[in-house]
Motif scaffolding. Sequence first.
Motif, PDB file in Angstrom:
ATOM      1  N   ALA A  95     -79.592 -10.500  81.480  1.00  0.00           N
ATOM      2  CA  ALA A  95     -78.556 -10.097  80.518  1.00  0.00           C
ATOM      3  C   ALA A  95     -78.071 -11.286  79.708  1.00  0.00           C
ATOM      4  N   ALA A  96     -78.062 -12.489  80.327  1.00  0.00           N
ATOM      5  CA  ALA A  96     -77.637 -13.683  79.595  1.00  0.00           C
ATOM      6  C   ALA A  96     -78.582 -13.954  78.436  1.00  0.00           C
ATOM      7  N   ILE A  97     -79.880 -13.728  78.676  1.00  0.00           N
ATOM      8  CA  ILE A  97     -80.866 -13.930  77.613  1.00  0.00           C
ATOM      9  C   ILE A  97     -80.764 -12.803  76.591  1.00  0.00           C
ATOM     10  N   CYS A  98     -80.657 -11.572  77.089  1.00  0.00           N
ATOM     11  CA  CYS A  98     -80.580 -10.413  76.178  1.00  0.00           C
ATOM     12  C   CYS A  98     -79.309 -10.434  75.341  1.00  0.00           C
ATOM     13  N   SER A  99     -78.264 -11.092  75.836  1.00  0.00           N
ATOM     14  CA  SER A  99     -77.011 -11.143  75.077  1.00  0.00           C
ATOM     15  C   SER A  99     -77.236 -11.772  73.712  1.00  0.00           C
ATOM     16  N   THR A 100     -78.176 -12.700  73.639  1.00  0.00           N
ATOM     17  CA  THR A 100     -78.451 -13.344  72.363  1.00  0.00           C
ATOM     18  C   THR A 100     -79.051 -12.363  71.376  1.00  0.00           C
ATOM     19  N   VAL A 101     -79.748 -11.321  71.898  1.00  0.00           N
ATOM     20  CA  VAL A 101     -80.232 -10.251  71.028  1.00  0.00           C
ATOM     21  C   VAL A 101     -79.044  -9.547  70.375  1.00  0.00           C
ATOM     22  N   VAL A 102     -78.046  -9.230  71.196  1.00  0.00           N
ATOM     23  CA  VAL A 102     -76.852  -8.547  70.696  1.00  0.00           C
ATOM     24  C   VAL A 102     -76.121  -9.437  69.695  1.00  0.00           C
ATOM     25  N   VAL A 103     -75.963 -10.719  70.050  1.00  0.00           N
ATOM     26  CA  VAL A 103     -75.291 -11.651  69.144  1.00  0.00           C
ATOM     27  C   VAL A 103     -76.047 -11.752  67.824  1.00  0.00           C
ATOM     28  N   GLY A 104     -77.391 -11.874  67.928  1.00  0.00           N
ATOM     29  CA  GLY A 104     -78.196 -12.043  66.729  1.00  0.00           C
ATOM     30  C   GLY A 104     -78.200 -10.825  65.827  1.00  0.00           C
ATOM     31  N   LEU A 105     -78.460  -9.641  66.395  1.00  0.00           N
ATOM     32  CA  LEU A 105     -78.570  -8.432  65.575  1.00  0.00           C
ATOM     33  C   LEU A 105     -77.219  -7.988  65.023  1.00  0.00           C
ATOM     34  N   THR A 106     -76.211  -7.920  65.898  1.00  0.00           N
ATOM     35  CA  THR A 106     -74.903  -7.484  65.404  1.00  0.00           C
ATOM     36  C   THR A 106     -74.236  -8.564  64.570  1.00  0.00           C
ATOM     37  N   GLY A 107     -74.420  -9.822  64.988  1.00  0.00           N
ATOM     38  CA  GLY A 107     -73.814 -10.919  64.234  1.00  0.00           C
ATOM     39  C   GLY A 107     -74.368 -11.017  62.825  1.00  0.00           C
ATOM     40  N   SER A 108     -75.686 -10.905  62.684  1.00  0.00           N
ATOM     41  CA  SER A 108     -76.293 -10.992  61.350  1.00  0.00           C
ATOM     42  C   SER A 108     -75.837  -9.835  60.470  1.00  0.00           C
ATOM     43  N   ALA A 109     -75.740  -8.634  61.067  1.00  0.00           N
ATOM     44  CA  ALA A 109     -75.305  -7.467  60.293  1.00  0.00           C
ATOM     45  C   ALA A 109     -73.860  -7.630  59.820  1.00  0.00           C
ATOM     46  N   VAL A 110     -72.999  -8.101  60.723  1.00  0.00           N
ATOM     47  CA  VAL A 110     -71.588  -8.261  60.357  1.00  0.00           C
ATOM     48  C   VAL A 110     -71.421  -9.361  59.304  1.00  0.00           C
ATOM     49  N   LEU A 111     -72.091 -10.503  59.504  1.00  0.00           N
ATOM     50  CA  LEU A 111     -71.943 -11.603  58.555  1.00  0.00           C
ATOM     51  C   LEU A 111     -72.452 -11.223  57.164  1.00  0.00           C
ATOM     52  N   GLU A 112     -73.512 -10.404  57.120  1.00  0.00           N
ATOM     53  CA  GLU A 112     -74.076 -10.021  55.833  1.00  0.00           C
ATOM     54  C   GLU A 112     -73.292  -8.913  55.142  1.00  0.00           C
ATOM     55  N   HIS A 113     -72.814  -7.936  55.916  1.00  0.00           N
ATOM     56  CA  HIS A 113     -72.264  -6.728  55.305  1.00  0.00           C
ATOM     57  C   HIS A 113     -70.750  -6.594  55.383  1.00  0.00           C
ATOM     58  N   MET A 114     -70.094  -7.392  56.242  1.00  0.00           N
ATOM     59  CA  MET A 114     -68.645  -7.240  56.383  1.00  0.00           C
ATOM     60  C   MET A 114     -67.863  -8.474  55.952  1.00  0.00           C
TER      61      MET A 114
END
Length: 442
Positions: free
Chosen positions: A162-181
Amino acid sequence: MNSPIDTIRPTLNRDADATLKRAYARAEWRIVPLLFALWLLAWVDRANVSFAKLQMLSDLRFSEAVYGFGAGLFFLGYVIFGVPSTLFQQRVGARKTIAAITVGWGATSIAMTFIRGPMAFYALRFLLGVFEAGFYPGVILYFTYWFPAKRRTRNFSIFHSAAICSTVVVGLTGSAVLEHMSGYLGVAGWRWMFLLQAAPTLLLGCVAVFVLPDRPARARWLSDEQKCLIESDLARENSKMAGREDRPWASLRTPTIWNLILIYFCILSANAALSFYIPTILKEAGFGGYSAIGNALAAICVLGALLNVAFSSHAARRDEIRYHCAVASVVSVVSLVALVFVWHENRVATFVLLVTALAGTGAGISLFWQIPGRMLSGSAAAVGISFISSAANLAGFFTPWLTGLVRTLTGHYTSSFLTVACIQAIAAIALFAWTPVPGSER
């Protein structure tokens, strides 16, 4: 001539084994996914600052040194409160403790939305570490109440992924938020990111108090027979590991504990460098905008997590925990050294080396935590495990701070990552040379 009881005993044993396997399977499906989700969110809330960094530094006019120091302060709070938090769990139970600290770190993560300067950044990063301090060592201890060694190794590798997979969540949601919000309602994108990524933590913290039983005897979803079989199976395994230290504070005076702290410190140094700087590495490697970086980050983490689980499961089947932990450290060392020379030149090689480096540190951590449980028992396990976790997590404070400072002074990360690779190599040496593991072939 066989008696009737001798005739039916093999059938009874087979029935009991089948019932025990079903009990463990039920426990795994009830416990592991929730703990996986909580650990994923813990890492999201502690490491999303690495993605927020892409906007936050220029917005708040922070230097790389300020960022590195603030990122590392999390681990100072983690170190100071690790042992007290784990002892608190042993007294009041896992259910209440995990729920309380989850809600605490969720609220602190939401407060990151409102930071305006370095002091607030430092204070909240420290407080986040205070709340998270007891979760990881508490789960390690909690798994010893539920699963025997081989099942524990596999389940813990899944949990730790989960520690490794968390970076997936950070990357996908973070990129979407930074770009669109970014700029939505007049609020910066990185502030939205902290707010939206912390909200699920509060929800799952409330769920945990109703779902997690403290021990098998208190699990309403196990039959009385299943409870007895699990308790008996764990008692049999514990009896085979004679000689384990069970005095809570005496264990801290033994060379074994300090050797384990050294090993874990070295492994965590590499893990911290990767956790807090992968988005920056991908950006410098030419992966493009936020979405491209987020997608590459997600792919790296999924592949790293799969390799971690596969390697740790193989180690459990062979019962060669120490040996495989050392090999994982070597893989991480080689990957980090090679990474320094390619990440400005070759995107494909950078991607592959980040996968192997992440898999190496992930498997190293997963396998490492199967070693203390074979050396400590009872209250000594509670104190020893939390002390190892707390003391070694100083690496999480020093590594981001040192990496950011070196970048500020030199303009590049080369020296920092080569130093981290050398530190990781010490873990492999210590595992091969100084770490016998009771109850294991190697």
